[in-house]
Design a protein around this motif. Structure first.
Motif, PDB file in Angstrom:
ATOM      1  N   ARG A 140      -7.976 -11.928   5.786  1.00  0.00           N
ATOM      2  CA  ARG A 140      -8.009 -10.855   4.790  1.00  0.00           C
ATOM      3  C   ARG A 140      -7.650  -9.536   5.476  1.00  0.00           C
ATOM      4  NH1 ARG A 140      -9.306 -10.313  -0.429  1.00  0.00           N
ATOM      5  NH2 ARG A 140     -10.268  -8.377  -1.181  1.00  0.00           N
ATOM      6  N   ARG A 176      -5.181   4.413  -3.962  1.00  0.00           N
ATOM      7  CA  ARG A 176      -6.235   3.421  -3.733  1.00  0.00           C
ATOM      8  C   ARG A 176      -6.054   2.738  -2.378  1.00  0.00           C
ATOM      9  NH1 ARG A 176      -4.445  -2.114  -5.876  1.00  0.00           N
ATOM     10  NH2 ARG A 176      -6.671  -2.585  -6.024  1.00  0.00           N
ATOM     11  N   ALA A 214     -13.395   1.852   3.111  1.00  0.00           N
ATOM     12  CA  ALA A 214     -13.133   1.244   1.805  1.00  0.00           C
ATOM     13  C   ALA A 214     -12.524  -0.146   1.977  1.00  0.00           C
ATOM     14  CB  ALA A 214     -12.198   2.135   0.988  1.00  0.00           C
ATOM     15  N   LEU A 215     -11.632  -0.297   2.958  1.00  0.00           N
ATOM     16  CA  LEU A 215     -11.017  -1.602   3.207  1.00  0.00           C
ATOM     17  C   LEU A 215     -12.035  -2.598   3.753  1.00  0.00           C
ATOM     18  CD1 LEU A 215      -7.657  -0.387   4.783  1.00  0.00           C
ATOM     19  CD2 LEU A 215      -7.982  -1.382   2.510  1.00  0.00           C
ATOM     20  N   GLY A 247      -6.359  -5.326   5.330  1.00  0.00           N
ATOM     21  CA  GLY A 247      -6.287  -4.036   4.652  1.00  0.00           C
ATOM     22  C   GLY A 247      -5.280  -3.166   5.374  1.00  0.00           C
ATOM     23  N   LEU A 277     -15.262  -2.573   3.266  1.00  0.00           N
ATOM     24  CA  LEU A 277     -16.173  -2.934   2.184  1.00  0.00           C
ATOM     25  C   LEU A 277     -15.518  -3.887   1.193  1.00  0.00           C
ATOM     26  CD1 LEU A 277     -17.925   0.486   1.475  1.00  0.00           C
ATOM     27  CD2 LEU A 277     -18.867  -1.526   2.652  1.00  0.00           C
ATOM     28  N   ASP A 278     -14.184  -3.893   1.173  1.00  0.00           N
ATOM     29  CA  ASP A 278     -13.447  -4.837   0.330  1.00  0.00           C
ATOM     30  C   ASP A 278     -13.181  -6.142   1.075  1.00  0.00           C
ATOM     31  OD1 ASP A 278     -12.245  -5.624  -2.055  1.00  0.00           O
ATOM     32  OD2 ASP A 278     -10.290  -4.763  -1.545  1.00  0.00           O
ATOM     33  N   GLY A 279     -13.812  -6.309   2.205  1.00  0.00           N
ATOM     34  CA  GLY A 279     -13.752  -7.576   2.917  1.00  0.00           C
ATOM     35  C   GLY A 279     -12.661  -7.706   3.953  1.00  0.00           C
ATOM     36  N   ALA A 280     -11.968  -6.611   4.276  1.00  0.00           N
ATOM     37  CA  ALA A 280     -10.906  -6.705   5.278  1.00  0.00           C
ATOM     38  C   ALA A 280     -11.484  -7.143   6.623  1.00  0.00           C
ATOM     39  CB  ALA A 280     -10.194  -5.368   5.427  1.00  0.00           C
ATOM     40  N   HIS A 339       0.849  -1.202   0.000  1.00  0.00           N
ATOM     41  CA  HIS A 339       0.000   0.000   0.000  1.00  0.00           C
ATOM     42  C   HIS A 339       0.873   1.236   0.000  1.00  0.00           C
ATOM     43  CE1 HIS A 339      -3.015   2.984   1.080  1.00  0.00           C
ATOM     44  NE2 HIS A 339      -2.323   3.287   2.168  1.00  0.00           N
ATOM     45  N   HIS A 359      -7.105  -1.158  -0.790  1.00  0.00           N
ATOM     46  CA  HIS A 359      -7.595  -2.471  -1.159  1.00  0.00           C
ATOM     47  C   HIS A 359      -7.213  -3.492  -0.104  1.00  0.00           C
ATOM     48  CE1 HIS A 359      -3.413  -2.628  -2.459  1.00  0.00           C
ATOM     49  NE2 HIS A 359      -3.500  -3.932  -2.471  1.00  0.00           N
ATOM     50  N   ALA A 360      -8.047  -4.500   0.046  1.00  0.00           N
ATOM     51  CA  ALA A 360      -7.772  -5.605   0.951  1.00  0.00           C
ATOM     52  C   ALA A 360      -7.204  -6.772   0.152  1.00  0.00           C
ATOM     53  CB  ALA A 360      -9.050  -6.019   1.673  1.00  0.00           C
TER      54      ALA A 360
END
Length: 282
Positions: free
Chosen positions: A141, A131, A158-159, A143, A161-164, A113, A133-134
């Motif tokens: 998982r 950006r 955001a992390l 982030g 919601l990306d499944g972190a 990151h 991202h996880a």
């Protein structure tokens, strides 16, 4: 029940890369001896942070810039072995330098990151990432964020919601530059550091690991305060303002399920009403 033993580090790192690897090796060994499987080292632990956050003559050339696929990151991965290790460094990419954090184990790089939000004069030394991202790891998982990133709720959201399942933030967070106090326990920037950690964990109902520099570097005096926070915003382990390891053990899946069972902050969102939330509406 499958528990994960994790640790956040507060330690002092400087410009000398060999010394930094020596410190990291000692910390990794200590963590391994205590059964830690996920270890977070601070921002800029490979090569040190900036000497100052003011745009003045105290700024030096900055930390050595390392390639993500270079020998130093491979050395870190070899040091990690069976552990999953997160560490901050200055990343070289073409002619640009980024304040970055990498996640590795013995197999190599698992995630990377580049710091998005840049405080004060940091943009004079680094380009900005673009950006959040996880990514999947052997311990779940994850982030990642760096320091000032955590001051923005959108970063951690955001992390999440990306499944972190686990948010890892590495920092070089100093004490207040004005109205400085002798005892960092009473420092207002330390209070903010701690509040952000607890709020980001609670609002996203994720496990939160926060590492930070300790000691001093240039004109900066770091607040330490490495910690592990559960999805309810409760601090499970904390180093205080001293150097050390904050170690906690938790069944991550069970902790997330329990926190989200009645009041699911991600589930109960109403994105259509958040007219100024940008990408987090997605």
């Amino acid at each position: 029940m499958s528990t994960l033993r994790m640790a956040a580090v507060a330690a002092e790192f400087g410009r000398d890369l060999e010394e930094d690897f020596g410190i990291a090796e000692r910390i990794v060994k200590e963590a391994r001896d205590q059964g830690v499987r996920l270890l977070a080292l601070p921002e800029a632990c490979l090569g040190g942070y900036l000497l100052s956050l003011d745009d003045d003559s105290e700024l030096d050339e900055g930390p050595p810039a390392l390639a993500l696929d270079g020998p130093e990151i491979r050395r870190l991965a070899a040091l990690a072995g069976e552990m999953t290790v997160v560490a901050g460094y200055c990343e070289a990419d073409g002619g640009a330098r980024y304040n970055s954090v990498v996640c590795v184990n013995g197999d190599g790089v698992l995630g990377n990151h580049r710091k998005v939000h840049q405080p004060l004069s940091e943009d004079a030394s680094y380009a900005s990432g673009d950006r959040f991202h996880a990514f999947d790891t052997p311990v779940g998982r994850i982030g990642m964020m760096i320091c000032y990133d955590k001051a923005f709720p959108e970063s951690a959201r955001a992390l999440a919601l990306d499944g972190a399942e686990i948010g890892v933030v590495v920092s070089a967070w100093p004490g207040s530059r004005t109205n400085a106090v002798t005892d960092l326990e009473g420092d207002r920037w330390k209070r903010r550091f701690d509040l952000f950690d607890r709020a980001r964990a609670l609002e996203n109902q994720i496990v939160w690991i926060s590492a930070n520099q300790a000691g001093t570097f240039g004109s900066l005096r770091f607040v330490g305060s490495a910690k592990v926070v559960d999805p309810g915003g409760e601090i499970l382990a904390d180093t205080g303002v001293e150097a050390g390891l904050a170690i906690a053990e938790l069944d991550v899946a069970q902790a997330l399920e329990t926190a989200r069972r009645s009041m699911g902050h991600l589930r109960d969102r109403r994105p259509e009403t958040y007219t100024h939330a940008g990408a987090v509406n997605a």
